[in-house]
Design a protein around this motif. Structure first.
Motif, PDB file in Angstrom:
ATOM      1  N   LEU A 459       0.843  -1.205   0.000  1.00  0.00           N
ATOM      2  CA  LEU A 459       0.000   0.000   0.000  1.00  0.00           C
ATOM      3  C   LEU A 459       0.872   1.246   0.000  1.00  0.00           C
ATOM      4  O   LEU A 459       0.930   1.985   0.992  1.00  0.00           O
ATOM      5  N   PRO A 460       1.563   1.511  -1.103  1.00  0.00           N
ATOM      6  CA  PRO A 460       2.417   2.714  -1.128  1.00  0.00           C
ATOM      7  C   PRO A 460       1.622   4.000  -0.960  1.00  0.00           C
ATOM      8  O   PRO A 460       2.147   5.001  -0.484  1.00  0.00           O
ATOM      9  N   GLY A 461       0.346   3.974  -1.344  1.00  0.00           N
ATOM     10  CA  GLY A 461      -0.490   5.175  -1.209  1.00  0.00           C
ATOM     11  C   GLY A 461      -1.278   5.232   0.078  1.00  0.00           C
ATOM     12  O   GLY A 461      -2.151   6.104   0.233  1.00  0.00           O
ATOM     13  N   LEU A 466      -5.797   1.625   0.196  1.00  0.00           N
ATOM     14  CA  LEU A 466      -6.664   0.729   0.970  1.00  0.00           C
ATOM     15  C   LEU A 466      -8.106   0.832   0.478  1.00  0.00           C
ATOM     16  O   LEU A 466      -8.789  -0.192   0.309  1.00  0.00           O
ATOM     17  N   ALA A 467      -8.571   2.065   0.280  1.00  0.00           N
ATOM     18  CA  ALA A 467      -9.940   2.256  -0.206  1.00  0.00           C
ATOM     19  C   ALA A 467     -10.134   1.602  -1.568  1.00  0.00           C
ATOM     20  O   ALA A 467     -11.158   0.958  -1.830  1.00  0.00           O
ATOM     21  N   GLU A 468      -9.150   1.735  -2.448  1.00  0.00           N
ATOM     22  CA  GLU A 468      -9.218   1.111  -3.767  1.00  0.00           C
ATOM     23  C   GLU A 468      -9.270  -0.414  -3.646  1.00  0.00           C
ATOM     24  O   GLU A 468     -10.039  -1.091  -4.342  1.00  0.00           O
ATOM     25  N   LEU A 469      -8.450  -0.954  -2.727  1.00  0.00           N
ATOM     26  CA  LEU A 469      -8.403  -2.409  -2.542  1.00  0.00           C
ATOM     27  C   LEU A 469      -9.734  -2.935  -2.010  1.00  0.00           C
ATOM     28  O   LEU A 469     -10.258  -3.941  -2.505  1.00  0.00           O
ATOM     29  N   ARG A 470     -10.274  -2.250  -1.011  1.00  0.00           N
ATOM     30  CA  ARG A 470     -11.509  -2.731  -0.382  1.00  0.00           C
ATOM     31  C   ARG A 470     -12.746  -2.484  -1.250  1.00  0.00           C
ATOM     32  O   ARG A 470     -13.641  -3.328  -1.303  1.00  0.00           O
ATOM     33  N   ASP A 471     -12.786  -1.340  -1.884  1.00  0.00           N
ATOM     34  CA  ASP A 471     -14.002  -0.964  -2.603  1.00  0.00           C
ATOM     35  C   ASP A 471     -14.063  -1.530  -4.023  1.00  0.00           C
ATOM     36  O   ASP A 471     -15.155  -1.710  -4.561  1.00  0.00           O
ATOM     37  N   ARG A 472     -12.890  -1.806  -4.625  1.00  0.00           N
ATOM     38  CA  ARG A 472     -12.927  -2.247  -6.022  1.00  0.00           C
ATOM     39  C   ARG A 472     -12.240  -3.591  -6.257  1.00  0.00           C
ATOM     40  O   ARG A 472     -12.872  -4.556  -6.707  1.00  0.00           O
ATOM     41  N   ARG A 473     -10.948  -3.687  -5.904  1.00  0.00           N
ATOM     42  CA  ARG A 473     -10.190  -4.874  -6.313  1.00  0.00           C
ATOM     43  C   ARG A 473     -10.715  -6.156  -5.677  1.00  0.00           C
ATOM     44  O   ARG A 473     -10.919  -7.170  -6.356  1.00  0.00           O
TER      45      ARG A 473
END
Length: 709
Positions: A459-461, A466-473
């Protein structure tokens, strides 16, 4: 003669002082001994978490797949590839320890000047800090032989070892600093060695007993590692204060010309009663933390309730027994120039407060507005307060070796120290659709027997990634597969913890305000005093929040206390400070308002009652506040950021509460309200009145005739 509960307990203790003193000592020894032998049980990661991250940790726990303690070692050189020799020696030295597994080959950075070596500690992660020293020695040995490269290490085990050693050192520092400070303040307050030693001795024995009982309780309700520090902070400050209030009243009555028996009875009936009401209020306020939904706060609640109850119990039982036994020997060891009270009597007390009180009562509107504006100005920075679970790199300051190592590794390998972990559980982890979903990620570990998979995602960002990982990926990959997938890790755990705190603070706040209102209403039979109590508390809490935000989030003046701004407040701090201050402020509020009500019950009008009550309690409130501020300030000098925030926040709040609030705002507001302060709600008019004034004079020898000690 009618006696309230505190007076009855005090009289019994004076009549049975051997039983009271020996019973107390036996209780302390047994509680400390049995609790020490049982040891403390700390909470696990899943118990300390909330939301999806806690669900992920529970899946791993249920499957017997607890996280191994991961470690990172980075070797940095001036030129690309110049790290190879040192990295090879590190790998060999680590393997030779026999304490590690899954040692990976060095991974170079983009510019080739750095290399990252990853490995895991063998055995349970919870005990890895106890076994990491050979690994640290192995890395240090290579570091000493290679001055041409820089070597940085960071991980759960090495950081845990650092943290454990630091906490032990800090706790010793707190004990060895707070106790002499309290003794010095009490020596100035009483001017006699015995009178100063008595409250400190009772407070320390109360803490010892509470430590033992908390250790026993931890086998049912697991605790956070700093809970003992919180208990000592609260227990010592409250224990000394309760004894000080009681002892000060007894000495005031003696100075006013009362005989020893009458002075002790009056102290038991008035200050003893105030101690019981204050202790009950503090304990009930602390119970509000059980509504937070977080085990951390349940542990804090249990710890503070235990230690406050024991401190309160000692103040109304063993203290009267000791005072009865000591008699005038309580003034033994008088210190020249400090023992000036003589025979002036209680009415002469409160010199500084008296000089402040005169102008306040002469212009109550001006001083009320000024005090409110000061508190609101201090509270203003809290509007922009940000909270997060501070990582170890922020807890110890940017100049600590731990933070330096973490920062260097993060710069060269973004997301490396704090990756997210996606935990997947399915009925069949090998099902085609689940395998397809797992294949969309890079670093996957599958545990076929447990039907669980672990996916490590950098999670470099930070929170954005984290939001991208949880909400989309994760949803895109696993929706429709029948598998459960939850994200955990440092960043995810912090976000989930904060979300739970935001949900939990509403019921906690509602509970403590409602309970404070009801207790004050029943105690003083006045809804005006009850509402005033809550509003004054909120102003103190707001000011504490503002100072904490200014110092530790923005860094304003942080260097003056050896700290620095870290951009956020520890996530558990606002709720903890709210509950603690609502409880602690009752120490002063109940004590002061009880004395004002006592003066009014004796026939004085509201203005005269306020004047007498504030003046006669000023010395005790000043001494008690000085001790609390000193003890809390000690914690503000410790190494960890959260301890600093707690110490400074509580010290500032208590200082403001005992000065601006109790000496300026309370008397000015009560004077402006006048007789409305004492309005009794119709529903309470039929209830028995709680006595605030002195009981009737005892018959000669009433307290000593049966003294069998």
């Amino acid at each position: 003669m009618r006696r309230n509960l505190a007076a009855s307990i005090g009289v019994w203790s004076a009549h049975h002082r051997k039983t009271a003193v020996l019973g107390w000592l036996l209780f302390v020894v047994l509680a400390a001994g049995i609790g020490g032998a049982s040891g403390m049980v700390e909470m696990s990661e899943s118990e300390n978490g909330a939301g999806d991250s806690a669900r992920a940790e529970r899946i791993l726990d249920d499957a017997g797949l607890g996280h191994p303690a991961g470690e990172l070692v980075m070797v940095s050189a001036a030129g690309a590839g110049d790290w190879r020799t040192a990295a090879g020696e590190i790998s060999a030295a680590l393997s030779a320890t026999g304490e590690i597994r899954n040692l990976a080959a060095p991974v170079p950075s983009k510019d080739g000047k750095d290399a990252l070596i990853t490995f895991e500690m063998r055995g349970d992660a919870a005990t890895s800090a106890d076994r990491v020293q050979p690994v640290l020695d192995a890395v240090s040995g290579v570091r000493e032989r290679h001055s041409d490269v820089a070597i940085h290490q960071f991980g759960e085990a090495s950081a845990g070892k650092w943290l454990g050693d630091l906490l032990s050192e800090d706790f010793r520092k707190a004990e060895f600093t707070a106790v002499p400070l309290a003794l010095g303040i009490l020596l100035v307050a009483f001017g006699a060695v015995v009178a100063a030693l008595l409250p400190v001795g009772l407070a320390l024995t109360a803490c010892m007993a509470a430590f033992g009982l908390l250790s026993l309780a931890s086998h049912q309700l697991h605790l956070f590692q700093t809970t003992y520090s919180v208990m000592f902070l609260m227990g010592f400050a409250v224990g000394v204060d309760y004894c000080l209030f009681y002892l000060r009243r007894e000495r005031d009555e003696r100075a006013a010309g009362r005989d020893a028996e009458t002075a002790l009875r009056i102290a038991a009936a008035t200050s003893g009663r105030a101690v019981l009401v204050s202790g009950l209020t503090v304990m009930v306020a602390m119970a509000g933390m059980f509504l937070s939904g977080l085990l951390l706060f349940k542990g804090f609640a249990l710890a503070t309730i235990i230690v406050v109850f024991i401190a309160m119990l000692g103040s109304v039982t063993v203290l009267p027994a000791l005072l009865s036994w000591l008699g005038d020997r309580i003034d033994a060891g008088r210190v020249p120039l400090l023992n000036r009270r003589g025979k002036r009597g209680a009415k002469a007390s409160g010199g500084i407060a008296g000089r402040v009180l005169g102008p306040v009562l002469a212009a109550p509107k001006v001083f009320a507005v000024a005090a409110i504006l000061v508190l609101l100005a201090l509270a203003a920075p809290a509007v922009g307060m940000k909270t997060e679970q501070l990582g170890l790199e922020k807890q110890f300051g940017s100049d600590s070796q731990l933070a330096i190592d973490y920062g260097r590794i993060s710069d060269s390998f973004p997301g490396g120290p704090d990756p997210a972990l996606v935990v997947v559980r399915a009925d069949d982890i090998g099902a085609p659709e689940v395998r397809t979903a797992l294949a969309s990620f890079d670093k996957v570990t599958v545990h076929k027997e447990q039907n669980v998979a672990e996916i490590e995602v950098p999670l470099p960002g930070g929170k954005d990634d984290l939001a991208e990982l949880r909400d989309r990926r994760v949803p895109d990959a696993f929706d429709g597969t029948g598998a459960e997938a939850y994200v955990t890790g440092e960043v995810a755990s912090s976000a989930d913890f904060n979300d739970q705190l935001k949900r939990g603070i509403v019921p906690v706040f509602a509970f403590i305000t409602a309970v404070t209102f009801l207790l004050m209403l029943f105690c003083f039979r006045s809804y005006v005093i009850a509402v005033t109590s809550i509003l004054l508390n909120l102003l103190s809490v707001g000011a504490a929040y503002g100072v904490m935000t200014a110092v530790f989030q923005h860094g304003w003046g942080a260097e003056l206390i050896g700290s620095e701004g870290v951009g956020a407040i520890e996530s558990w701090m606002p709720l903890f400070v709210l509950v603690v201050l609502f409880g602690l402020s009752m120490d002063y509020h109940v004590f002061v308002v009880s004395r004002i009500r006592e003066a009014r019950d004796s026939g004085l009008d509201t203005r005269a009652s306020i004047d007498v009550g504030i003046r006669r309690t000023a010395g005790a409130v000043t001494g008690a506040a000085a001790i609390m501020v000193a003890v809390f300030a000690v914690f503000g000098t410790l190494s960890m950021q959260d301890m600093q925030q707690m110490g400074v926040g509580l010290a500032v709040a208590v200082l403001l509460d005992a000065t601006v609030v109790r000496m300026v705002l309370l008397p000015s507001v009560m004077l402006l309200l006048g007789e409305r302060n004492w309005r009794v709600p119709r529903g309470l008019s039929r209830l028995p009145s709680l006595e605030h004034s002195e009981p009737a004079e005892p018959t000669p020898g009433q307290m000593t005739a049966g003294a069998r000690g």
